[in-house]
Design an enzyme around this catalytic site. Structure first.
Site, short mmCIF file in Angstrom:
data_model
loop_
_atom_site.label_atom_id
_atom_site.label_comp_id
_atom_site.label_asym_id
_atom_site.label_seq_id
_atom_site.Cartn_x
_atom_site.Cartn_y
_atom_site.Cartn_z
N ASN A 224 26.46 -11.09 -34.83
CA ASN A 224 26.58 -12.35 -35.43
C ASN A 224 25.15 -13.03 -35.34
OD1 ASN A 224 29.38 -11.89 -34.49
ND2 ASN A 224 29.08 -12.57 -32.50
N GLN B 245 27.02 -16.65 -32.99
CA GLN B 245 25.59 -16.12 -32.00
C GLN B 245 25.60 -16.91 -31.07
OE1 GLN B 245 22.03 -15.46 -34.20
NE2 GLN B 245 21.15 -14.51 -32.16
N HIS C 207 21.10 -8.96 -31.40
CA HIS C 207 22.05 -7.93 -30.41
C HIS C 207 23.36 -7.45 -31.52
CE1 HIS C 207 23.75 -11.84 -29.32
NE2 HIS C 207 24.81 -11.34 -28.92
N HIS D 101 27.08 -5.77 -30.65
CA HIS D 101 28.38 -5.73 -29.66
C HIS D 101 28.79 -4.36 -30.03
CE1 HIS D 101 28.64 -10.05 -28.34
NE2 HIS D 101 28.02 -10.03 -29.32
N ASP E 3 28.24 -5.95 -21.45
CA ASP E 3 28.38 -7.56 -21.75
C ASP E 3 29.05 -8.14 -20.47
OD1 ASP E 3 29.45 -10.10 -22.55
OD2 ASP E 3 29.10 -9.15 -24.57
N ILE E 4 28.56 -9.19 -19.97
CA ILE E 4 28.96 -9.84 -18.59
C ILE E 4 30.33 -10.47 -19.16
CG2 ILE E 4 26.73 -10.21 -17.45
CD1 ILE E 4 26.59 -12.77 -18.16
#
Length: 137
Positions: free
Chosen positions: A86, A93, A99, A101, A30-31
């Protein structure tokens, strides 16, 4: 979908730090990590959210999510892990490609992903169960 950043990552057209991948899903850092090693797992086939994803795609994401959690446990030696989905803007989201996490956790890391709701009255639970049962039948 060319306007979906996660589809672009899956296709290799947008840079990502790929953690693991298989024929069904891709996992990348994750960025905006909540913790070191915070990884996203996405299906290769675009699906908007939990209501849109196929059973097969969801199973593929779930399988890779577990493999990512095991890898992060080995690498970061966390005290725990959050696996979070989410679906929909109301749920937080912000990228509309399904996706998961995977977030390594430490005691006292200060990250708050939980809630503290009061105990529901039995009548409220019974009413919810009636509504569910009516639809299920």
């Amino acid at each position: 979908m060319s306007d979906c950043v996660f589809c672009e990552i899956v296709a290799g057209r947008v840079r990502a730090f790929r953690v693991l991948e298989d024929e069904c899903a891709v996992a990348f850092l994750d960025i905006r990590p909540a913790a070191p090693g915070h990884t996203l797992v996405v299906p290769r086939v675009h699906a908007r959210d939990i209501w849109d994803i196929s059973d097969d795609s969801h199973a593929g994401v779930a399988s890779l999510t577990r493999r990512v959690a095991l890898l992060l446990k080995d690498v970061f030696e966390p005290d725990g892990v959050n696996v979070r989905l989410n679906s929909g803007a109301a749920a937080g989201q912000d990228v509309f490609h399904f996706h998961a996490h995977v977030i390594p956790r430490r005691h006292d890391d200060g990250l708050r992903l939980t809630w503290s709701s009061p105990l529901a009255p039995v009548a409220e639970l019974e009413q919810a169960m009636r509504r569910i049962t009516e639809r299920r039948e």
